[in-house]
Design an enzyme around this catalytic site. Structure first.
Site, PDB file in Angstrom:
ATOM      1  N   ASP A  16       0.815  -1.214   0.000  1.00 17.29           N
ATOM      2  CA  ASP A  16       0.000   0.000   0.000  1.00 17.29           C
ATOM      3  C   ASP A  16       0.853   1.272   0.000  1.00 17.29           C
ATOM      4  OD1 ASP A  16      -2.404   1.350  -0.120  1.00 17.29           O
ATOM      5  OD2 ASP A  16      -2.768   1.272   2.040  1.00 17.29           O
ATOM      6  N   ARG A  20       0.132   7.468  -3.145  1.00 14.91           N
ATOM      7  CA  ARG A  20       0.630   8.626  -2.382  1.00 14.91           C
ATOM      8  C   ARG A  20       2.111   8.874  -2.639  1.00 14.91           C
ATOM      9  NH1 ARG A  20      -1.556   6.400   3.060  1.00 14.91           N
ATOM     10  NH2 ARG A  20      -1.962   4.647   1.664  1.00 14.91           N
ATOM     11  N   TRP A  21       2.861   7.800  -2.793  1.00 14.23           N
ATOM     12  CA  TRP A  21       4.297   7.931  -3.098  1.00 14.23           C
ATOM     13  C   TRP A  21       4.486   8.779  -4.358  1.00 14.23           C
ATOM     14  CZ3 TRP A  21       7.433   6.700  -7.249  1.00 14.23           C
ATOM     15  CH2 TRP A  21       8.816   6.659  -7.016  1.00 14.23           C
ATOM     16  N   HIS A  33       2.701   2.774  -9.029  1.00 15.87           N
ATOM     17  CA  HIS A  33       2.438   1.339  -9.216  1.00 15.87           C
ATOM     18  C   HIS A  33       3.621   0.660  -9.908  1.00 15.87           C
ATOM     19  CE1 HIS A  33      -1.465   1.824  -7.614  1.00 15.87           C
ATOM     20  NE2 HIS A  33      -1.974   2.485  -8.639  1.00 15.87           N
ATOM     21  N   THR A  62     -10.802  -7.089  -4.606  1.00 16.75           N
ATOM     22  CA  THR A  62     -12.069  -7.093  -5.363  1.00 16.75           C
ATOM     23  C   THR A  62     -12.636  -5.665  -5.394  1.00 16.75           C
ATOM     24  OG1 THR A  62     -13.097  -7.818  -3.283  1.00 16.75           O
ATOM     25  CG2 THR A  62     -12.762  -9.497  -4.943  1.00 16.75           C
ATOM     26  N   GLU A  63     -12.380  -4.908  -4.322  1.00 14.12           N
ATOM     27  CA  GLU A  63     -12.911  -3.539  -4.230  1.00 14.12           C
ATOM     28  C   GLU A  63     -12.126  -2.547  -5.091  1.00 14.12           C
ATOM     29  OE1 GLU A  63     -12.283  -5.511  -1.509  1.00 14.12           O
ATOM     30  OE2 GLU A  63     -14.403  -6.022  -1.258  1.00 14.12           O
ATOM     31  N   ASN A  64     -10.898  -2.904  -5.492  1.00 20.07           N
ATOM     32  CA  ASN A  64     -10.098  -1.977  -6.296  1.00 20.07           C
ATOM     33  C   ASN A  64     -10.711  -1.724  -7.681  1.00 20.07           C
ATOM     34  OD1 ASN A  64      -6.922  -3.050  -4.895  1.00 20.07           O
ATOM     35  ND2 ASN A  64      -8.126  -1.256  -4.394  1.00 20.07           N
TER      36      ASN A  64
HETATM   37  C1  IPE Z   1      -5.808  -2.712  -0.119  1.00 20.31           C
HETATM   38  O1  IPE Z   1      -5.390  -1.406  -0.311  1.00 20.31           O
HETATM   39  C2  IPE Z   1      -5.678  -3.507  -1.378  1.00 20.31           C
HETATM   40  C3  IPE Z   1      -4.325  -3.678  -1.872  1.00 20.31           C
HETATM   41  C4  IPE Z   1      -3.242  -3.209  -1.334  1.00 20.31           C
HETATM   42  C5  IPE Z   1      -4.198  -4.463  -3.051  1.00 20.31           C
HETATM   43  P1  IPE Z   1      -6.417  -0.219  -0.640  1.00 20.31           P
HETATM   44  O2  IPE Z   1      -5.572   0.986  -0.782  1.00 20.31           O
HETATM   45  O3  IPE Z   1      -7.278  -0.590  -1.775  1.00 20.31           O
HETATM   46  O4  IPE Z   1      -7.303  -0.193   0.678  1.00 20.31           O
HETATM   47  P2  IPE Z   1      -8.182   0.981   1.320  1.00 20.31           P
HETATM   48  O5  IPE Z   1      -9.137   1.429   0.271  1.00 20.31           O
HETATM   49  O6  IPE Z   1      -7.241   2.065   1.718  1.00 20.31           O
HETATM   50  O7  IPE Z   1      -8.829   0.338   2.503  1.00 20.31           O
HETATM   51  C1  IPE Z   2      -1.531   0.001  -3.396  1.00 24.63           C
HETATM   52  O1  IPE Z   2      -1.315   1.349  -3.518  1.00 24.63           O
HETATM   53  C2  IPE Z   2      -1.665  -0.702  -4.717  1.00 24.63           C
HETATM   54  C3  IPE Z   2      -3.026  -1.142  -5.022  1.00 24.63           C
HETATM   55  C4  IPE Z   2      -4.079  -1.027  -4.259  1.00 24.63           C
HETATM   56  C5  IPE Z   2      -3.206  -1.778  -6.306  1.00 24.63           C
HETATM   57  P1  IPE Z   2      -2.524   2.373  -3.582  1.00 24.63           P
HETATM   58  O2  IPE Z   2      -2.863   2.589  -5.000  1.00 24.63           O
HETATM   59  O3  IPE Z   2      -3.632   1.943  -2.707  1.00 24.63           O
HETATM   60  O4  IPE Z   2      -1.829   3.665  -3.004  1.00 24.63           O
HETATM   61  P2  IPE Z   2      -2.480   4.747  -2.044  1.00 24.63           P
HETATM   62  O5  IPE Z   2      -3.026   4.017  -0.853  1.00 24.63           O
HETATM   63  O6  IPE Z   2      -3.567   5.416  -2.840  1.00 24.63           O
HETATM   64  O7  IPE Z   2      -1.358   5.654  -1.694  1.00 24.63           O
HETATM   65 MG    MG Z   3      -4.136   2.313  -0.785  1.00 27.65          MG
END
Ligand code: IPE
Ligand code: IPE
Ligand code: MG
Length: 236
Positions: A16, A20-21, A33, A62-64
């Site tokens: 995660d 933001r990075w 990514h 699944t929520e992504n």
């Molecule tokens: C959880 O991270 C899923 C993965 C890292 C693949 P998210 O960034 O999607 O989770 P929330 O939305 O902050 O809970």
């Molecule tokens: C995790 O990084 C990767 C995936 C969920 C695929 P995020 O995309 O959730 O990064 P933040 O949380 O928005 O920084």
């Molecule tokens: Mg995230």
């Protein structure tokens, strides 16, 4: 030095903070990514070197799918590229790759790349890398329930066959419980990751965004794991 450390048998990583990075550097989220994916490969190899037998990584929930199409498409293309062309060292190292998650909603190129990697490593005898992609812990429990109900209906099992181990064996992959669960970026939640398997996992939430989470941070994490007293409900 690592010989002195107790190495967790099964580590889970919630990757995660990629977005933001990138945003903090004035870059598009996709760059986060990309750098995160390269880093993930290095971390997988490093954990294998340290002797971790099972590593589960959460790369897409699944929520992504709720994210913009553009970001979802970028991630899917990145998975295809990684699995098809960037995992040679993982294959050669003898790591066995398996996937956890639902296959629905994934494009055929993505499914093809997943199948290729599973097949290419199916005879490997080394550590196991479980990639959680289009994965949700709740969906996994729903899918296990349907599978077990079907087995019952078909007369393959009786109610007495169903216990904690039986449920565990009928999840997406038959893996030992998670000992140590790491979520980078400072968020203090599980976001639907390995809900059944992580019942007694030690939790660790470093503030570092995943692209900056390096080998030395992994070692620091394992040192922290070594300070934990695991009780599993007992009294010492
Ligand atoms: C959880 O991270 C899923 C993965 C890292 C693949 P998210 O960034 O999607 O989770 P929330 O939305 O902050 O809970
Ligand atoms: C995790 O990084 C990767 C995936 C969920 C695929 P995020 O995309 O959730 O990064 P933040 O949380 O928005 O920084
Ligand atoms: Mg995230």
């Amino acid at each position: 030095m690592n010989n002195e450390l107790n190495i967790p048998k099964h580590i889970g990583i919630i990757v995660d903070g990629n977005g933001r990075w990138a945003t903090e550097r004035g870059l598009p989220r996709s760059m986060g990514h990309k750098v995160g994916a390269e880093n993930l490969k290095k971390i997988c190899l490093y954990l294998d070197e340290l002797g971790v037998k099972y590593l589960s990584v959460y790369v897409f929930s699944t929520e992504n799918f709720k994210r913009d199409n553009k970001e979802v498409d970028f991630l899917m293309d990145l998975f295809v590229k990684m699995f098809k062309t960037e995992f040679d060292e993982i294959i050669k190292r003898g790591i066995k790759v398996v996937f956890s998650g639902r296959r629905d909603r994934l494009r055929k190129e993505v499914l093809g790349a997943m199948d290729y990697l599973e097949e290419a490593t199916s005879k490997n005898k080394g550590s196991c890398l479980n990639i959680c992609l289009n994965y949700g812990g709740q969906s996994e429990i729903v899918d296990m329930t349907k599978k077990v109900c079907q087995m019952y209906k078909d007369g393959e099992i009786t109610l007495d066959d169903i216990d904690v181990d039986f449920v565990s064996k009928n999840l997406y992959q038959d893996l030992p419980p998670v000992d140590f669960l790491i979520r980078t970026s400072g968020e203090l939640r599980l976001s639907n990751f390995l809900l059944y398997q992580a019942s007694y996992a030690e939790l660790y939430f470093p503030k570092t965004y995943f692209p900056d989470f390096k080998e030395e941070d992994v070692l620091k994490a394992i040192e922290e794991f070594n300070k934990r007293e695991r009780r599993f409900g007992g009294n010492k």
